[in-house]
Design an enzyme around this catalytic site. Structure first.
Site, PDB file in Angstrom:
ATOM      1  N   ASP A  65       0.835  -1.198   0.000  1.00 22.82           N
ATOM      2  CA  ASP A  65       0.000   0.000   0.000  1.00 22.82           C
ATOM      3  C   ASP A  65       0.870   1.249   0.000  1.00 22.82           C
ATOM      4  O   ASP A  65       2.047   1.224   0.366  1.00 22.82           O
ATOM      5  CB  ASP A  65      -0.993   0.004   1.164  1.00 22.82           C
ATOM      6  CG  ASP A  65      -0.434  -0.598   2.437  1.00 22.82           C
ATOM      7  OD1 ASP A  65       0.792  -0.751   2.547  1.00 22.82           O
ATOM      8  OD2 ASP A  65      -1.222  -0.910   3.340  1.00 22.82           O
ATOM      9  N   GLU A 124      -5.801   3.492   3.605  1.00 24.11           N
ATOM     10  CA  GLU A 124      -6.347   4.131   4.800  1.00 24.11           C
ATOM     11  C   GLU A 124      -7.739   4.704   4.560  1.00 24.11           C
ATOM     12  O   GLU A 124      -8.450   5.026   5.505  1.00 24.11           O
ATOM     13  CB  GLU A 124      -5.401   5.243   5.278  1.00 24.11           C
ATOM     14  CG  GLU A 124      -3.995   4.770   5.657  1.00 24.11           C
ATOM     15  CD  GLU A 124      -3.981   3.926   6.918  1.00 24.11           C
ATOM     16  OE1 GLU A 124      -5.023   3.843   7.595  1.00 24.11           O
ATOM     17  OE2 GLU A 124      -2.930   3.343   7.231  1.00 24.11           O
TER      18      GLU A 124
END
Length: 378
Positions: A65, A124
């Site tokens: 990520d 997120e």
């Protein structure tokens, strides 16, 4: 080298789907590698990199990520964030550096099978895994198995932790808006006070876990932010509650949401107000494939000097769960030994963990990616 890459990325944290500098940094690095076996695609602010093997029978996926968090960094490191109000406080800078380390090794030391490196934005929020998974770009290169890691400040460097089956929880954001009637503090009988309504709602929400969820299940409801009112002598007309829900099963998540909705309806009646519920981003549980995870754990124990911990499931949320729901694979914790935890403004992971992870993963994907050759030679 990859420590320096991590430090470069640490200085330019960007929020979900805003990772333009991060994307360009990775693309610039990829341009320095031999291109004979590389294919590169971009998807929004993410990147897909296919490394062609010598005689592929499958594709091994690896996901890292990319995004940071809206946090003011409070470390004193010389490579601290240069973006005000933004920080890599969840280790995604390390995740990317490790992925580039493994990718570089596979480019220079080809394995039999193909590898797909997935640099995914917006973990997120609002969630990049599911839309990336459903994109045409990834559908064309869908891997046969997939893996990922997440840094773990609580574990020492040289340790990884994982387990078969459920690793991370189902998670959902929670936003509740209450609308009443404001007015002068001297005339409360002419108003509908949303501070009082919100206070009552918060207390009632806490009874869901203690009285509605099976004690043998696990659930957490957290209200992390309450916004209401303007000045001290005006009764608040509005209130907004922001929080999260975490459960270890989809069934428990549905039960918790049902109880939240029932309690909110009761608040509307009791306080003569209007209420609106929004669940925001929702992440599916991270469920490790039992066969692949067990195989990986045996490999770690037999073929490396990395210490393996068989951990318990955690209430952490990770949108990698969407990928694991469609592609067999696993995730594991990487020990980085920091006194401050994830999402903390003083998180300062031990960078020695980068080399530990790169060495572990290159050995594993080399073994896994050449496994068919070994079987044929027996």
């Amino acid at each position: 080298m990859f420590v320096n890459i991590r430090r470069d990325l640490h200085q330019i944290p960007e929020l979900g789907f805003q990772e333009f500098k991060t994307q360009q940094y990775i693309l610039d690095y990829l341009a320095t590698l031999p291109s004979e076996r590389l294919q590169i695609k971009t998807w929004r602010t993410g990147i897909l990199v296919r490394v062609h093997g010598t005689a592929p029978t499958k594709t091994i996926g690896y996901r890292a990520d990319m995004d940071g968090l809206p946090i003011d960094e409070q470390t004193d490191v010389p490579f601290r964030s240069t973006h005000e109000g933004r920080m890599h406080a969840c280790g995604h800078d390390m995740h990317m550096a490790i992925a580039l380390g493994v990718l570089t090794h596979v480019v220079h030391h080809p394995i039999r099978d193909d590898m797909l490196f997935i640099f995914q934005p917006a973990e997120e929020g609002p969630g990049g895994a599911l839309p990336m998974l459903e994109s045409d770009e990834m559908k064309q290169w869908m891997p046969d198995m997939i893996l990922a890691l997440h840094i773990a400040p609580a574990y020492p460097v040289g340790t990884i932790a994982t387990k078969e089956g459920l690793l991370f929880a189902n998670t959902s954001e929670l936003f509740i808006d209450l609308i009443g009637k404001g007015g002068h503090a001297a005339f409360p009988h002419e108003t509908k006070d949303m501070v009082v309504a919100a206070s009552s709602l918060i207390m009632q929400l806490q009874t869901i876990v203690s009285r509605n969820v099976n004690p043998l299940d696990s659930a957490v409801i957290t209200i992390g932010k309450l916004t209401s009112g303007t000045v001290q002598n005006v009764i608040a007309e509005r209130a907004r509650l922001e929080g999260t829900i975490r459960t270890l099963s989809p069934e428990a998540m549905e039960k918790v949401k049902g109880r939240i909705e029932a309690i909110v309806r009761g608040i509307e009646v009791a306080y003569d107000c209007q209420a609106h519920i929004d669940y925001g981003s929702m992440y599916y549980q991270v469920y490790n494939d039992e066969t692949l995870t067990n195989e990986f754990m045996q490999f770690v124990e037999k073929e490396t000097d990395v210490h393996l911990v068989r951990c318990q499931e955690a209430m952490t949320g990770e949108d990698f769960g969407y990928m694991l729901a469609r592609i067999p694979g696993f995730m594991f914790w990487l020990g980085v030994q920091s006194p401050f935890g994830l999402h903390h403004a003083k998180l300062n992971p031990n960078e020695e963990a980068i080399d530990v992870a790169i060495q572990l993963l290159t050995r594993y994907v080399t073994w896994k990616g050449n496994h068919k050759v070994k079987e044929e030679e027996r």
